[in-house]
Every structure is written in C-alpha cells, then in structure tokens.
Design a protein around this motif. Structure first.
Motif, short mmCIF file in Angstrom:
data_model
loop_
_atom_site.label_atom_id
_atom_site.label_comp_id
_atom_site.label_asym_id
_atom_site.label_seq_id
_atom_site.Cartn_x
_atom_site.Cartn_y
_atom_site.Cartn_z
N TYR A 31 0.79 -1.23 0.00
CA TYR A 31 0.00 0.00 0.00
C TYR A 31 0.82 1.29 0.00
O TYR A 31 0.36 2.31 -0.50
N LEU A 35 1.57 0.09 -4.70
CA LEU A 35 0.34 0.65 -5.26
C LEU A 35 0.49 2.11 -5.69
O LEU A 35 0.09 2.45 -6.82
N PRO A 36 1.10 2.99 -4.90
CA PRO A 36 1.23 4.39 -5.34
C PRO A 36 2.12 4.58 -6.57
O PRO A 36 1.96 5.56 -7.31
N HIS A 40 -1.91 1.14 -11.35
CA HIS A 40 -3.19 0.59 -10.91
C HIS A 40 -3.74 1.33 -9.71
O HIS A 40 -3.03 2.04 -9.02
N GLU A 41 -5.03 1.11 -9.48
CA GLU A 41 -5.65 1.55 -8.24
C GLU A 41 -6.49 0.42 -7.70
O GLU A 41 -6.92 -0.46 -8.45
N ARG A 42 -6.70 0.43 -6.41
CA ARG A 42 -7.48 -0.64 -5.78
C ARG A 42 -8.93 -0.53 -6.23
O ARG A 42 -9.49 0.55 -6.33
N ASP A 43 -9.51 -1.68 -6.54
CA ASP A 43 -10.92 -1.74 -6.92
C ASP A 43 -11.71 -2.23 -5.72
O ASP A 43 -11.66 -3.40 -5.36
N ILE A 71 -7.66 -4.91 -8.50
CA ILE A 71 -7.19 -3.66 -9.10
C ILE A 71 -8.03 -3.29 -10.32
O ILE A 71 -8.69 -4.12 -10.94
N LYS A 72 -7.99 -1.99 -10.65
CA LYS A 72 -8.65 -1.47 -11.84
C LYS A 72 -7.59 -1.30 -12.91
O LYS A 72 -6.45 -1.02 -12.64
#
Length: 72
Positions: A31, A35-36, A40-43, A71-72
């Motif tokens: 996280y 992720l940053p 992607h971003e969390r779905d 993820i998106k």
C-alpha cells in the motif's frame, strides 16, 4: 470455514514469505510502495482475498501466503 464463489476479476497477487507476525510489513510495502507507484488503483467493488495453502505455517520463516488485491 465457509466457501464463497468469487466472480472473475483482475488481481495483483503478492506472496508473503515469512512468519505471520511480519505480515504488516508486506501490507506496508503493497500500500505504501507498490500501489502508489504502479499504474493501478485498488478496486473496492471486488473482494480482497488472502490464500493460506499448504505452504503456510504460522511460526516458520519459510511460510508463504498469497494476498490478492483487486485492481482497476
């Protein structure tokens, strides 16, 4: 134990390799680092999953579990 059927979705899969008490550092990496800086971003519409298979052992340094992040 409960069985759930999960619809197909796109996931980033991470393997935590160490004792269970170090799991927090794996989540911190996912996280705060991965992720940053990923594309992607969390779905939040899909379920987050953890998989504890045959390689999992609570107090062993070679224990493994998988973290499935939607993820998106």
């Amino acid at each position: 134990m409960v069985t759930h059927e999960v619809a197909a979705h796109r996931y980033a899969v991470f393997t935590h390799r160490n004792k269970l008490n170090t799991l927090g550092s794996t989540y911190d990496h996912i996280y705060k680092s991965w992720l940053p800086t990923s594309e992607h971003e969390r779905d939040f519409a899909a379920p987050y999953l953890e998989f504890y298979g045959e390689r999992f052992a609570v107090d062993k340094a070679d224990s493994e579990l998988e973290i499935w992040l939607p993820i998106k």
